[in-house]
Design an enzyme around this catalytic site. Sequence first.
Site, PDB file in Angstrom:
ATOM      1  N   SER A  41      31.124  48.088  38.910  1.00 40.77           N
ATOM      2  CA  SER A  41      32.582  47.450  38.297  1.00 40.77           C
ATOM      3  C   SER A  41      32.752  48.261  37.114  1.00 40.77           C
ATOM      4  O   SER A  41      31.893  49.186  36.576  1.00 40.77           O
ATOM      5  CB  SER A  41      32.448  46.058  38.153  1.00 40.77           C
ATOM      6  OG  SER A  41      31.939  45.626  36.935  1.00 40.77           O
ATOM      7  N   LYS A  42      33.777  48.095  36.407  1.00 33.02           N
ATOM      8  CA  LYS A  42      34.164  48.642  34.920  1.00 33.02           C
ATOM      9  C   LYS A  42      32.964  48.448  33.949  1.00 33.02           C
ATOM     10  O   LYS A  42      32.815  49.256  33.198  1.00 33.02           O
ATOM     11  CB  LYS A  42      35.586  48.039  34.737  1.00 33.02           C
ATOM     12  CG  LYS A  42      36.721  48.854  35.327  1.00 33.02           C
ATOM     13  CD  LYS A  42      37.944  48.609  34.832  1.00 33.02           C
ATOM     14  CE  LYS A  42      39.131  49.105  35.589  1.00 33.02           C
ATOM     15  NZ  LYS A  42      39.940  47.890  36.199  1.00 33.02           N
ATOM     16  N   ARG A  43      32.444  47.398  34.191  1.00 36.39           N
ATOM     17  CA  ARG A  43      31.600  47.015  33.351  1.00 36.39           C
ATOM     18  C   ARG A  43      30.308  48.165  33.301  1.00 36.39           C
ATOM     19  O   ARG A  43      29.679  48.293  32.209  1.00 36.39           O
ATOM     20  CB  ARG A  43      30.803  45.975  33.372  1.00 36.39           C
ATOM     21  CG  ARG A  43      31.338  44.430  33.010  1.00 36.39           C
ATOM     22  CD  ARG A  43      30.493  43.341  33.568  1.00 36.39           C
ATOM     23  NE  ARG A  43      30.289  43.119  34.664  1.00 36.39           N
ATOM     24  CZ  ARG A  43      29.237  43.230  35.346  1.00 36.39           C
ATOM     25  NH1 ARG A  43      27.930  43.452  34.706  1.00 36.39           N
ATOM     26  NH2 ARG A  43      28.919  43.232  36.768  1.00 36.39           N
TER      27      ARG A  43
ATOM     28  N   GLY B 208      30.910  51.272  33.277  1.00 37.24           N
ATOM     29  CA  GLY B 208      31.379  52.503  32.815  1.00 37.24           C
ATOM     30  C   GLY B 208      32.560  53.386  33.769  1.00 37.24           C
ATOM     31  O   GLY B 208      32.662  52.614  34.871  1.00 37.24           O
TER      32      GLY B 208
END
Length: 499
Positions: A246-248, A250
Amino acid sequence: MADEVRVRFAPSPTGELHVGGARTALYNWLYAKNLGGKFILRVEDTDEKRSTEENLETILRSMQWLGLDWDEGPVLQSDRLDLYNDYVSLLMSSGNAYYCFAAQEDIEEQRREALEADENWVYRGADRELSSDEVRAKLDAEEPHTVRFKVPDEGTITVDDAVQGEVTFESAHIEDFVLQRSDEKPTYHLSNVVDDIEMGITHVIRGADHLSNTPKQVLVYEALNAKLPIFAHLPLILGEDGKRLSKRHGATSVEHFHDKGYLPGAVINYLALLGWNAGDDREVFTSAELTSEFSLERVNKANPKFDVEKLSWLNGEYIKEVPAGELRPAVREALQVRGCWNEELDMERRDFFFALIELWQPRSRTINELADHIAPFLTEAFAYEPDGLKEHVHGKDLLGVVQAFREALLQVDPWNQEQLEESLREVATGAEKEAAELIHPTRIALVGKKASPGIFEVLELMGREKARVRLDRMIRYLSKLEEAKTKRLEQIAAAAAKK
Ligand code: GLU
């Protein structure tokens, strides 16, 4: 053409194309190419609030950049709303769907209560039992409603998935899901199945996050007496920490990798390996090899980890192999962004530009790195790497020897690697230094970095004039260091004299 393979990629334009979506698109594309089938692009944009045209454009641009060309489409679901309504009528008239007048809040309340009481609960609409007169009266009174699917109370639904194997779901665990929302828009479950039927999709290849949706969709197929496609749910892509990517973790959008100077071929190659292998330990594949070797049988169930280091390594391998001429346009673009491109490099200095690309190709993992390496040959406005200064310049008493080398360079003739090396060694010896003590600071002066290809190769290619300008800059830098040092010593001496 009954046997023609027809697959589709069905993105919702609620964001950019990310690694997961791109992998899904790729596997569909490879599957179609492998079997001479059709790859269809369908845009699932019925969620008006979250879909944007900008996202759609980015998705299309990313697909084009990756070379994932589609045979049909893009078909926009928002253009086909009437079609979904027709199917709603069909499901209503066959008794598989019903109008549901229950308020969403009431349903949520029931769900919460069941959860608190730790009870298993799935929604079964009471309105299933309404008589047609009651329904008519409510519709006439314009009571808000949805249309829900009448899920059988009992029985099982088995999905024979080409990747996940047989997966069985209990009908009793599936709620009466919504087919048409209160604004008359179809839900994903309806439009997705209707389109797969209408488009003659033979294989539904998508992320395993959709496996839990599949029994609902199978029920719709069955209610419509439609032939089921083959389902293939691809393993989920995880981040380094083992959690779903996910966006976490990067930036993972295709656009991002484009901007960072990755090559589409390398990205495709890497994505292909995220869940598939050729049955041996090969890791580098051309697009032609991928299309000829890809099969669903070799898609793994195990969830792969997205490893950006590995992607970068692979990209570096691609950069090494690609002829310099093919890299030129992308490198030029990157140099333009850095403000150090000049048209001569396309004209009379074309060979020089080629030689620069070739010099740095083996040491660059991305186009951006390649451009960063080349930039110091085109402009002197580059920074010295702080680590390099610390290790090889500061506190090394270099001013004299660098000045001497600068003078010696003016005399080197012919300007070639051999003569340059001889000259440097002579100057170093004269200053009672090891050659390395002069090579390292010279490298920082010339390219700003601790590492580079052989320094004499760099010098030869750079040419006398540019080398002189860069050494002059280093001389100015060293003089400033000397001045600062002298000042500090004077201050110390003054302070000591006062005591
Ligand atoms: N629009 C869905 C998504 O983006 C498509 C799922 C499917 O392929 O069935 O996840």
